[in-house]
Write a protein that holds these residues in place. Structure first.
Motif, PDB file in Angstrom:
ATOM      1  N   GLU A 142      38.332  35.021  34.944  1.00 25.67           N
ATOM      2  CA  GLU A 142      36.958  35.513  34.895  1.00 25.67           C
ATOM      3  C   GLU A 142      36.739  36.560  35.971  1.00 25.67           C
ATOM      4  O   GLU A 142      37.477  36.623  36.955  1.00 25.67           O
ATOM      5  N   GLY A 143      35.698  37.331  35.793  1.00 25.48           N
ATOM      6  CA  GLY A 143      35.357  38.350  36.785  1.00 25.48           C
ATOM      7  C   GLY A 143      35.074  37.767  38.152  1.00 25.48           C
ATOM      8  O   GLY A 143      35.314  38.408  39.169  1.00 25.48           O
ATOM      9  N   GLY A 144      34.556  36.542  38.202  1.00 25.49           N
ATOM     10  CA  GLY A 144      34.242  35.905  39.475  1.00 25.49           C
ATOM     11  C   GLY A 144      35.451  35.303  40.170  1.00 25.49           C
ATOM     12  O   GLY A 144      35.341  34.729  41.239  1.00 25.49           O
ATOM     13  N   GLY A 145      36.614  35.411  39.570  1.00 22.11           N
ATOM     14  CA  GLY A 145      37.836  34.919  40.192  1.00 22.11           C
ATOM     15  C   GLY A 145      38.293  33.561  39.690  1.00 22.11           C
ATOM     16  O   GLY A 145      39.353  33.084  40.071  1.00 22.11           O
TER      17      GLY A 145
END
Length: 154
Positions: free
Chosen positions: A54-57
Motif C-alpha cells: 500500500e501507499g502507506g507502507g
C-alpha cells in the motif's frame, strides 16, 4: 521465509497414487495409478506469500504461491505418468500402517502436473522422475488436505 509443511510430517510414506481430474473435484480413486515407493523426504510442499504494498507502507497478503515436488524412486507405470503431464491431477500419499489422527493421508488437490526425467545411474540415486507443480491460491485448503480416514484404492 517459505513455510515447509513437510517438516511437520513424521511418518513414512507407503504408496503415492495419482489420478486425473477433469472437473477439478476429487476423483474416484478406483483404478488410481501408483507412482511408486518414495523415501521419507521425497514429498515437499512450500508456500510463499504474495503481497501487495500500500501507499502507506503496509503489506497486504493477497495470495500464497505454492510449489510442490515428489521424487519417485521407482516408477511403476512411466507411460501413465508421462501421459499426465500438463493435466489436472490429484495426488494421494498413503502412510505406512493404519491411517489415523497421528498417521494421516495427504491429498494434493487439483494441480497441473509437470514431469521431469532424472536419469542417474549412480548408486546414491534417489529418483527417476521428479513430479512437480505450482499453484497460486488464497486458501491453502484448496491445495492440500490431511485426512485421518483411509481412502479406498482398488
Amino acid at each position: 521465509m517459505p513455510k515447509n509443511i513437510a517438516k511437520i510430517l513424521k511418518q513414512t510414506s507407503d504408496k503415492i497414487y495419482i489420478k486425473e481430474s477433469t472437473t477439478g473435484a476429487e476423483p474416484s480413486w478406483v483404478a488410481a495409478d501408483e507412482i511408486g515407493y518414495t523415501d521419507e523426504a521425497s514429498l515437499t510442499l512450500e508456500s510463499k506469500k504474495s503481497v501487495l504494498s500500500e501507499g502507506g507502507g503496509a503489506s497486504i497478503q493477497v495470495n500464497s504461491d505454492f510449489s510442490g515436488k515428489i521424487n519417485a524412486l521407482q516408477v511403476l507405470d512411466q507411460a501413465t505418468i508421462l501421459a499426465l503431464k500438463n493435466k489436472n491431477v490429484w495426488i494421494m500419499v498413503k502412510p505406512s500402517g493404519t491411517v489415523s489422527a497421528t498417521n494421516q493421508e495427504i491429498k494434493i488437490k487439483n494441480v497441473i502436473l509437470n514431469v521431469e526425467p532424472k536419469l542417474d545411474a549412480s548408486k546414491n540415486n534417489k529418483s527417476m522422475l521428479v513430479l512437480s507443480f505450482e499453484k497460486s491460491e488464497y486458501d491453502e485448503a484448496n491445495v492440500y488436505a490431511f485426512a485421518s480416514n483411509s481412502t479406498t484404492v482398488s
